[in-house]
Motif scaffolding. Structure first.
Motif: not given
Length: 213
Positions: A199-200, A204-211
């Motif tokens: 983001l820095k 603009l569009n950043v998310t996280g996905l984990t098991v």
């Protein structure tokens, strides 16, 4: 001829696995993982509680012994079946075209382990993606600082240790949707730091996905 060679190779590997199991008996959870299909695992494994940060989605509960074994087999044994199960789950939680970015590991950790388990997961997702909806980038985010394992550290220490450990290598197509993939989110500190670095620099569009969580 090629098919015959494949059959011989498969039989040989079965013999090898039997010998390994005799010398190093597998845990009950590992035996269950061998028998379960990715579809059944996704259907029946207990779901994770909400993570601390709304931009992180986790699928399974890490408190469950079978989920914990799944993650362990991926991270430390590069277990092909475990990778297939976890990646199938991640794949079915991706609903739109995205750029997949793994949580990077340090050079020291890669030398010790020989691979990044998050890259294994993304590689398998890409194999499942017959419609070519997803892209991957293993160079966008790099780890510039090695930290020791966080397993037995408290929340505040984890948050402090993960500060300034990542670097973004390029700025391209800043409007694209990015999902950072990790195996486990505990406090979410690592994913939070990775996201903030992206983001820095303008993504603009950043998310996280984990098991698991």
């Amino acid at each position: 001829m090629e098919k015959r060679d494949d059959i011989i190779a498969e039989k040989f590997m079965r013999i090898v696995y039997h010998i390994i199991d005799f010398l190093f008996p597998p845990s009950p959870e590992e035996i269950k993982l061998r028998a379960i299909s990715p579809e059944d695992f996704l259907k029946n494994a207990p779901r994770a509680s909400l993570t601390e940060f709304p931009f992180i989605k986790s699928i399974f509960s890490y408190k469950d012994p079978l989920v914990k074994e799944l993650v362990w087999q991926i991270k430390y044994k590069k277990n092909r079946k475990a990778v297939e199960i976890a990646s199938y789950t991640l794949f079915h939680n991706l609903k739109e075209p995205v750029l997949l970015v793994p949580i990077p590991i340090s050079k020291k950790r890669r030398k010790e382990r020989g691979y990044n388990q998050c890259e294994l997961l993304i590689d398998e997702i890409m194999r499942l993606d017959s419609e070519n909806r997803f892209k991957k980038d293993y160079e966008l985010l790099i780890r510039s600082k090695h930290i020791e394992k966080q397993t037995h550290k408290g929340r505040n220490e984890r948050l402090e240790n993960t500060k300034n450990i990542f670097e973004v290598t390029k700025k391209e197509n800043l409007n694209q949707k990015i999902i950072i993939v990790d195996d486990v989110s505990t406090t979410g500190s690592t994913l939070k730091e990775a996201r903030e670095e992206l983001l820095k620099v303008g993504y603009l569009n950043v998310t996280g996905l984990t098991v698991a969580h």
